[in-house]
Enzyme design. Sequence first.
Site, PDB file in Angstrom:
ATOM      1  N   HIS A  99      24.773  30.947  41.830  1.00 28.54           N
ATOM      2  CA  HIS A  99      25.254  30.281  43.034  1.00 28.54           C
ATOM      3  C   HIS A  99      26.536  29.480  42.785  1.00 28.54           C
ATOM      4  CE1 HIS A  99      21.572  30.561  45.860  1.00 28.54           C
ATOM      5  NE2 HIS A  99      21.648  31.617  45.068  1.00 28.54           N
ATOM      6  N   HIS A 267      17.085  39.852  40.694  1.00 25.41           N
ATOM      7  CA  HIS A 267      15.727  39.691  41.200  1.00 25.41           C
ATOM      8  C   HIS A 267      14.674  40.247  40.252  1.00 25.41           C
ATOM      9  CE1 HIS A 267      17.350  39.343  45.604  1.00 25.41           C
ATOM     10  NE2 HIS A 267      17.700  38.334  44.825  1.00 25.41           N
TER      11      HIS A 267
END
Length: 724
Positions: A99, A267
């Site tokens: 992020h 993920h």
Amino acid sequence: MDKNNRTTSGKCPVMHGGATSTGMSNMEWWPAALNLDILHQHDIKTNPMGEDFSYREEIKKLDVADLKRDIHALMTDSQDWWPADWGHYGGLMIRMAWHSAGTYRIADGRGGGGKGNQRFAPINSWPDNVSLDKARRLLWPIKKKYGNKVSWADLIILAGTVAYESMGLPSFGFSFGREDIWHPQKDTYWGAEKEWLAPSDERYGDVDKPETMENPLAAVQMGLIYVNPEGVNGQPDPLKTAEQVRMTFARMAMDDEETAALTAGGHTVGKCHGNGDAEALGPEPEAADVEEQGFGWKNPNGSGKGRDTVTSGIEGAWTTYPTKFDMGYFDLLFGYEWELKKSPAGANQWEPVNIREEDKPVDVEDMTTRLNPIMTDADMAMKMDPKYRAICEKFMADPAYFRDTFARAWFKLTHRDLGPKSRYIGPEVPAEDLIWQDPVPAGNRDYDVAAVKTKIADSGLSIGEMVSTAWDSARTFRGSDMRGGANGARIRLAPQRDWAGNEPERLARVLPIYEKIAADTGASVADVIVLAGNLGVEQAASAAGVNINVPFAPGRGDASDEMTDAASFEPLEPLADGFRNWQKKDYVVKPEEMLLDRAQLMGLTAPEMTVLVGGMRVLGTNHGGTQHGVLTDRVGVLSNDFFVNLTDMAYTWKPTGNNLYEIRDRKTGAAKWTASRVDLVFGSNSILRAYAEVYAQDDSREKFVQDFVAAWTKVMNADRFDLV
């Protein structure tokens, strides 16, 4: 205060908002005024390190092996105040690094993890960054230990890379060299919305056409890094989400294969958190009160951590073994059918149908309890979109290829804004040259510079041609991601040679002359371009009665087509260049605001921008040879005439068309000159006029030339990282 100097009852002894606050700011009083703040940010007064501090020197003292050992140990050293899921902080640290780096967008090079700006507003308080305040605080003991030898920016990205290593993925490499900022950035436009997670329709011309997303934005909603994990505007539709994913990642300089690899690899580890009521969370860090210790999003329900953590609202892990980098993401995504469900927080998520018990991940706290894995709408897009599915099938057929592709994509994600490889530092810098690093071969430093200048002087080129060509080559530099600039002479190559702002007809006339001079002397074309610009400035200064030598450092190289990813250079095309009084077309944004944006990307201060505009006008460098703003009868002379005539009250200014004005004699009404808004703002804006007046003074003629040369040299050398 009363006459006895005691605080009067009922009155506050300090002014609200700080000791110098007077209520509303100037921009609140006059919102249409030109805001110069982006040129004044990161003032030295915000930096606690002092003028002599060099982070690149401090890094040389760093024991990288010891630092990495400490980060590896941190991964499984679970802290009671914020316990690790399954006893491993890997997923949290990867999300923090992702992020941080993932705010990068190729359109203007802004965002990214290169400055450690995740520590500051607004990014530290985005809804998509819930709990990353905890990740950074977990790293504090390591930052404290190594101090100035490692920046927060480097440490945040390194923590994510080490997390992958600790979970079984060999790193493609890592570079240090990211220098921290010490104040929130004001130069990055994150969108016009006034509320978090406003419907994405607000930044699209048509939300069903992802290519209509407002430039330079990449994320689909205010406060998100990428796309909404629940679907477009929170409505699940994997095929529709796939198109948003594709456009968002393309605007981050990623192709379909890199996008699929990052989605799957990102993920493969960690989990989403939504086991509770998201509406119950306290305010974000910037809005929380002092007792929260700088944290935000306090969860009053349950323990508020561990299995009670709430971030995205989606709840669950993607894979069976979330602390291990394996092929589990593909095994589950393609091994089961999936159906829409609701998380405990009420978010839309996909869960498998009839999953085997042994394929379920265990609870983060209770290893005897197994729970359903989940997929987001973006994950389902990898399965249902034909292009992404084909890529995933290729990965599944060759796990080694997937691991390598992901490791390379992660390296690109976390290093895209670090600039060329010459800026990389440390023992783990990959030897391989990657095309997205905009490689440039080393240039020759051992040639007769004086002889090259003589050949340029004898070429018959005008001052305007020499200066304009050098400027157009150098002005592509972006301090946001350290791309562009004169090194490499890519103005010779596609796409830059065909850009309208570069006047292709002029380039076709000038560049062959430079190429022959380079071939005859052993200099690079890049060096000849800059040296010719310098010579033009020297000649113009001499004509003004000031003899000055423009500093020149040989050693630029010439890039080739094979070294150039032409598509990735398209976003560097200038749509406007106020320094050459040019716009490709009319825009909603005012010309003077586009000038500020260009100046900030080039790393210029407001005084530097001012002196460069004034000098470029009198040198005759306007695009297409227009006379707008050429407030002199001595074109080609590096005089301060632009400022003298701009500030002279013998003239009035009259609008005559869109972005066009006449400067008229106040007594006779006769038109003397024409000008654009970019010209006149230096006489109308109070701050810029203050700078203009300095250069208009009778005693500033030499200062003007000296300051112009200093600013010019800064632009020409902006990408010469070998000189730092």
